[in-house]
Design an enzyme around this catalytic site. Sequence first.
Site, PDB file in Angstrom:
ATOM      1  N   LEU A  78       0.835  -1.206   0.000  1.00 11.11           N
ATOM      2  CA  LEU A  78       0.000   0.000   0.000  1.00 11.11           C
ATOM      3  C   LEU A  78       0.868   1.254   0.000  1.00 11.11           C
ATOM      4  O   LEU A  78       1.846   1.345   0.760  1.00 11.11           O
ATOM      5  CB  LEU A  78      -0.866  -0.012   1.274  1.00 11.11           C
ATOM      6  N   GLU A 126      -0.415  -9.350  -0.943  1.00 11.27           N
ATOM      7  CA  GLU A 126      -1.851  -9.595  -1.161  1.00 11.27           C
ATOM      8  C   GLU A 126      -2.147  -9.744  -2.656  1.00 11.27           C
ATOM      9  O   GLU A 126      -2.920 -10.614  -3.063  1.00 11.27           O
ATOM     10  CB  GLU A 126      -2.670  -8.449  -0.551  1.00 11.27           C
ATOM     11  N   GLU A 146       2.462  -4.430   8.494  1.00 13.05           N
ATOM     12  CA  GLU A 146       1.321  -3.598   8.883  1.00 13.05           C
ATOM     13  C   GLU A 146       1.356  -3.244  10.365  1.00 13.05           C
ATOM     14  O   GLU A 146       1.033  -2.118  10.757  1.00 13.05           O
ATOM     15  CB  GLU A 146       0.000  -4.316   8.550  1.00 13.05           C
TER      16      GLU A 146
HETATM   17  C1  1HE Z   1       6.847   4.225  -0.424  1.00 11.36           C
HETATM   18  C2  1HE Z   1       6.488   2.931   0.005  1.00 11.36           C
HETATM   19  C3  1HE Z   1       5.158   2.725   0.450  1.00 11.36           C
HETATM   20  C4  1HE Z   1       8.558   2.899  -0.588  1.00 11.36           C
HETATM   21  N1  1HE Z   1       4.322   3.763   0.434  1.00 11.36           N
HETATM   22  N2  1HE Z   1       5.981   5.230  -0.419  1.00 11.36           N
HETATM   23  N3  1HE Z   1       4.650  -1.125   3.040  1.00 11.36           N
HETATM   24  C5  1HE Z   1       5.743  -0.948   3.805  1.00 11.36           C
HETATM   25  O1  1HE Z   1       5.679  -0.688   4.983  1.00 11.36           O
HETATM   26  C6  1HE Z   1       7.048  -1.041   3.061  1.00 11.36           C
HETATM   27  C7  1HE Z   1       7.712   0.310   3.035  1.00 11.36           C
HETATM   28  N4  1HE Z   1       8.867   0.339   2.130  1.00 11.36           N
HETATM   29  C8  1HE Z   1      10.068  -0.184   2.470  1.00 11.36           C
HETATM   30  O2  1HE Z   1      10.254  -0.808   3.496  1.00 11.36           O
HETATM   31  C9  1HE Z   1      11.183   0.035   1.479  1.00 11.36           C
HETATM   32  O3  1HE Z   1      10.811   1.119   0.624  1.00 11.36           O
HETATM   33  C10 1HE Z   1      11.506  -1.186   0.580  1.00 11.36           C
HETATM   34  C11 1HE Z   1      12.164  -2.288   1.430  1.00 11.36           C
HETATM   35  C12 1HE Z   1      10.256  -1.749  -0.100  1.00 11.36           C
HETATM   36  C13 1HE Z   1      12.470  -0.741  -0.542  1.00 11.36           C
HETATM   37  O4  1HE Z   1      13.602  -0.082   0.052  1.00 11.36           O
HETATM   38  P1  1HE Z   1      14.508   0.860  -0.857  1.00 11.36           P
HETATM   39  O5  1HE Z   1      15.680   1.269  -0.010  1.00 11.36           O
HETATM   40  O6  1HE Z   1      14.790   0.192  -2.147  1.00 11.36           O
HETATM   41  O7  1HE Z   1      13.588   2.131  -1.244  1.00 11.36           O
HETATM   42  P2  1HE Z   1      13.249   3.422  -0.359  1.00 11.36           P
HETATM   43  O8  1HE Z   1      14.368   4.413  -0.406  1.00 11.36           O
HETATM   44  O9  1HE Z   1      12.773   3.026   1.000  1.00 11.36           O
HETATM   45  O10 1HE Z   1      11.958   3.995  -1.113  1.00 11.36           O
HETATM   46  C14 1HE Z   1      12.074   4.705  -2.331  1.00 11.36           C
HETATM   47  C15 1HE Z   1      10.912   5.660  -2.380  1.00 11.36           C
HETATM   48  O11 1HE Z   1       9.682   4.910  -2.377  1.00 11.36           O
HETATM   49  C16 1HE Z   1      10.841   6.549  -1.151  1.00 11.36           C
HETATM   50  O12 1HE Z   1      10.264   7.771  -1.560  1.00 11.36           O
HETATM   51  P3  1HE Z   1      11.180   9.064  -1.836  1.00 11.36           P
HETATM   52  O13 1HE Z   1      10.206  10.138  -2.189  1.00 11.36           O
HETATM   53  O14 1HE Z   1      11.946   9.303  -0.560  1.00 11.36           O
HETATM   54  O15 1HE Z   1      12.087   8.674  -2.974  1.00 11.36           O
HETATM   55  C17 1HE Z   1       9.864   5.827  -0.260  1.00 11.36           C
HETATM   56  O16 1HE Z   1       9.219   6.693   0.675  1.00 11.36           O
HETATM   57  C18 1HE Z   1       8.875   5.316  -1.275  1.00 11.36           C
HETATM   58  N5  1HE Z   1       8.131   4.173  -0.783  1.00 11.36           N
HETATM   59  N6  1HE Z   1       7.584   2.146  -0.103  1.00 11.36           N
HETATM   60  C19 1HE Z   1       4.730   4.976   0.007  1.00 11.36           C
HETATM   61  N7  1HE Z   1       4.730   1.523   0.840  1.00 11.36           N
HETATM   62  C20 1HE Z   1      -4.530  -2.818   1.506  1.00 11.36           C
HETATM   63  S1  1HE Z   1      -3.725  -2.749   2.942  1.00 11.36           S
HETATM   64  C21 1HE Z   1      -2.101  -3.180   2.665  1.00 11.36           C
HETATM   65  C22 1HE Z   1      -1.267  -2.671   3.795  1.00 11.36           C
HETATM   66  C23 1HE Z   1       0.177  -2.605   3.422  1.00 11.36           C
HETATM   67  O17 1HE Z   1       0.569  -2.852   2.326  1.00 11.36           O
HETATM   68  S2  1HE Z   1       1.193  -2.129   4.696  1.00 11.36           S
HETATM   69  C24 1HE Z   1       2.787  -2.286   4.033  1.00 11.36           C
HETATM   70  C25 1HE Z   1       3.296  -0.976   3.516  1.00 11.36           C
END
Ligand code: 1HE
Length: 285
Positions: A78, A126, A146
């Site tokens: 998400l 998902e 989450e």
């Molecule tokens: C995002 C998201 C996101 C990255 N929403 N912006 N999901 C999470 O909790 C996972 C969150 N993401 C991460 O842990 C990491 O980004 C990753 C392990 C997936 C990848 O790491 P990395 O080092 O390759 O990338 P990064 O530097 O963390 O992210 C690059 C950009 O993507 C950065 O934005 P920027 O503007 O600083 O460049 C991040 O903020 C952005 N970004 N992930 C928004 N998820 C229907 S309900 C389902 C509920 C869920 O899915 S909860 C799980 C959410």
Amino acid sequence: MTHSTQFDLPSSLSVDLHDDIAVLSLSRPEKRNAIDFAMIRGLDRFFSELPDSIFSELPDSIRAVVIHGKGDHFSAGLDLSSISDIDSSAILFGSQAWHRVFDRIEHGNVPVIAVLHGAVVGGGLELAAAAHIRVAERGTFYALPEGSRGIFVGGGASVRVPQLIGVPRMVDMMLTGRTYGAEEGVALGLSHYLVEPGEGLAKGLELARRVIANAPLSNFGVIQALPRIARADPETGLLLESLMISVAAADDEAKVRLRAFLDKRAQKVSHKDSIAAFGAQPGAA
Ligand code: 1HE
């Protein structure tokens, strides 16, 4: 050939056609393919407007879909920025929209293969779980963070992930933040196939070609009838099974294929060929 305009997709999704197999790419690598509402709407449009292929002889019919993610990850789940400042009713309706789309994927008539690499996180898992077959490249990791974000799963994980790995493992993932890697994932049932980095898409396409070589009504039985039979009480399930084989076997396609076998024109089942194609170990490719 790129067909994104045919489906009127947002920039975060793109489609390439390989004959009658569509490769649908999550194309928002700068945000790690985080899923926002525009992407959900685009997925909804794509899967609703897919030429309803397995029964169609139309030249542009799509008979299987391979989903993958551009960049280094399948999907970070998400888009957290999309829910940081909205009220609970918007989140409720949003979650239901995810459910509708992922149900459309799972219960549509077109077999869907997810090719996974990098992060398969939250809503990304998902989405993958709604596909019929999952191929994971080494380096893939699965997480349900989450709990640490203060939210809950909302795209069907409570139903689909336990079907793959059981409730206790999902509870552990969500409570502790534990992740599973590609090798563990194939052993646990999160993916069916494990391939080397960069080989996932080719494997997904190879599998899709095998899938579409089956009789359409057999694939219908596998996608539509089998999961419902498995969830039904045994008496109902066995009746559904009998009905399904009677429908499939009465179709001309079955008659042609059965005749070919009886005339010794069809391939025999070969474990040797299967090992050559799939490897000897469960999940090894
Ligand atoms: C995002 C998201 C996101 C990255 N929403 N912006 N999901 C999470 O909790 C996972 C969150 N993401 C991460 O842990 C990491 O980004 C990753 C392990 C997936 C990848 O790491 P990395 O080092 O390759 O990338 P990064 O530097 O963390 O992210 C690059 C950009 O993507 C950065 O934005 P920027 O503007 O600083 O460049 C991040 O903020 C952005 N970004 N992930 C928004 N998820 C229907 S309900 C389902 C509920 C869920 O899915 S909860 C799980 C959410």
